[in-house]
Design a protein around this motif. Sequence first.
Motif, mmCIF file in Angstrom:
data_model
loop_
_atom_site.group_PDB
_atom_site.id
_atom_site.type_symbol
_atom_site.label_atom_id
_atom_site.label_comp_id
_atom_site.label_asym_id
_atom_site.label_seq_id
_atom_site.Cartn_x
_atom_site.Cartn_y
_atom_site.Cartn_z
ATOM 1 N N VAL A 3 -18.162 41.396 1.179
ATOM 2 C CA VAL A 3 -17.146 40.696 0.388
ATOM 3 C C VAL A 3 -17.759 39.478 -0.288
ATOM 4 O O VAL A 3 -17.510 39.215 -1.466
ATOM 5 C CB VAL A 3 -15.939 40.285 1.266
ATOM 6 C CG1 VAL A 3 -15.020 39.330 0.522
ATOM 7 C CG2 VAL A 3 -15.172 41.514 1.720
ATOM 8 N N ALA B 288 -12.141 45.185 -4.918
ATOM 9 C CA ALA B 288 -12.455 44.741 -3.561
ATOM 10 C C ALA B 288 -11.227 44.138 -2.893
ATOM 11 O O ALA B 288 -10.960 44.394 -1.711
ATOM 12 C CB ALA B 288 -13.600 43.728 -3.581
ATOM 13 N N ALA B 289 -10.463 43.355 -3.626
ATOM 14 C CA ALA B 289 -9.238 42.766 -3.080
ATOM 15 C C ALA B 289 -8.259 43.860 -2.655
ATOM 16 O O ALA B 289 -7.633 43.765 -1.594
ATOM 17 C CB ALA B 289 -8.604 41.832 -4.104
ATOM 18 N N LEU C 163 -9.543 45.461 0.564
ATOM 19 C CA LEU C 163 -9.315 44.575 1.709
ATOM 20 C C LEU C 163 -7.848 44.560 2.125
ATOM 21 O O LEU C 163 -7.530 44.560 3.320
ATOM 22 C CB LEU C 163 -9.789 43.155 1.388
ATOM 23 C CG LEU C 163 -11.295 42.987 1.287
ATOM 24 C CD1 LEU C 163 -11.635 41.599 0.762
ATOM 25 C CD2 LEU C 163 -11.954 43.231 2.631
ATOM 26 N N ASP C 164 -6.971 44.555 1.140
ATOM 27 C CA ASP C 164 -5.540 44.578 1.443
ATOM 28 C C ASP C 164 -5.187 45.874 2.182
ATOM 29 O O ASP C 164 -4.460 45.863 3.175
ATOM 30 C CB ASP C 164 -4.742 44.438 0.144
ATOM 31 C CG ASP C 164 -3.288 44.097 0.396
ATOM 32 O OD1 ASP C 164 -3.006 43.326 1.344
ATOM 33 O OD2 ASP C 164 -2.429 44.610 -0.349
ATOM 34 N N MET D 36 -11.281 36.380 3.929
ATOM 35 C CA MET D 36 -12.294 37.043 4.748
ATOM 36 C C MET D 36 -13.114 36.025 5.520
ATOM 37 O O MET D 36 -13.367 36.190 6.705
ATOM 38 C CB MET D 36 -13.192 37.913 3.864
ATOM 39 C CG MET D 36 -14.261 38.655 4.646
ATOM 40 S SD MET D 36 -13.668 39.690 5.996
ATOM 41 C CE MET D 36 -12.727 40.878 5.089
ATOM 42 N N ALA E 231 -7.282 47.759 3.935
ATOM 43 C CA ALA E 231 -7.920 47.727 5.247
ATOM 44 C C ALA E 231 -7.099 46.899 6.233
ATOM 45 O O ALA E 231 -6.925 47.294 7.389
ATOM 46 C CB ALA E 231 -9.328 47.155 5.133
ATOM 47 N N ARG E 232 -6.582 45.776 5.769
ATOM 48 C CA ARG E 232 -5.742 44.930 6.635
ATOM 49 C C ARG E 232 -4.541 45.717 7.120
ATOM 50 O O ARG E 232 -4.214 45.714 8.310
ATOM 51 C CB ARG E 232 -5.301 43.676 5.872
ATOM 52 C CG ARG E 232 -4.357 42.765 6.662
ATOM 53 C CD ARG E 232 -3.843 41.620 5.803
ATOM 54 N NE ARG E 232 -3.278 42.023 4.523
ATOM 55 C CZ ARG E 232 -2.035 42.520 4.378
ATOM 56 N NH1 ARG E 232 -1.258 42.675 5.407
ATOM 57 N NH2 ARG E 232 -1.602 42.845 3.176
ATOM 58 N N ALA F 86 -9.119 36.801 -1.594
ATOM 59 C CA ALA F 86 -9.677 37.785 -0.667
ATOM 60 C C ALA F 86 -10.941 37.233 -0.016
ATOM 61 O O ALA F 86 -11.130 37.356 1.194
ATOM 62 C CB ALA F 86 -9.982 39.095 -1.388
ATOM 63 N N LEU G 281 -18.735 43.396 6.959
ATOM 64 C CA LEU G 281 -17.726 43.411 5.902
ATOM 65 C C LEU G 281 -17.684 42.074 5.168
ATOM 66 O O LEU G 281 -17.618 42.035 3.937
ATOM 67 C CB LEU G 281 -16.342 43.735 6.488
ATOM 68 C CG LEU G 281 -15.174 43.744 5.496
ATOM 69 C CD1 LEU G 281 -15.390 44.803 4.416
ATOM 70 C CD2 LEU G 281 -13.866 43.987 6.238
ATOM 71 N N ALA G 282 -17.743 40.989 5.921
ATOM 72 C CA ALA G 282 -17.718 39.662 5.299
ATOM 73 C C ALA G 282 -18.915 39.467 4.364
ATOM 74 O O ALA G 282 -18.779 38.878 3.285
ATOM 75 C CB ALA G 282 -17.705 38.572 6.372
#
Length: 174
Positions: free
Chosen positions: A141, A156-157, A160-161, A12, A163-164, A8, A137-138
Amino acid sequence: MGFDASQAGDAMWQAMDQLRASFDKRVGTRMGRGDVRAAVLALLSEEPMHGYQMIREIEDRTGGRWRPSAGSVYPTLQMLADEGLVHVEVAQDRKIYSLTEAAKDEAATAAASAPWAETEESDAGAFGGVPKAGVDLAQAVGEVVRSGSAAQKEKAAAVLDQARRKIYTILAED
């Protein structure tokens, strides 16, 4: 199959590199003397300020793309004072700068063509707030990857998944 925490973080940073490469900076980190002068006059047309306050305000208004140095702002302020365009007052051990009546017309012209005016228009038109949101966001992360526990990295992963997927759903909307 989802990302693990290290994937992740890597994904990112790769996405951020692609994002940075996809848009062009309208304002560089170094500007000319005329730009500093215009920026100072534009700010002072709004309200009196001290030098460091102007530096921070310029940086904020350009989205962090330009942070003039004290070595460019203070000589510009002195030059404007020598020209009779800026009045200096000392308050609480700080020099507060304000425009004189003689500067009003030049300041109005400077405000209309302030270095951040183009930045605001181009950011709002072409990209909106997406680049800044992506950078923010980066950074978050990166912080999780550097200092989070294994459980936090896993959460967090998953975020992010998700959000994608949501971002792709936005693109799929009509």
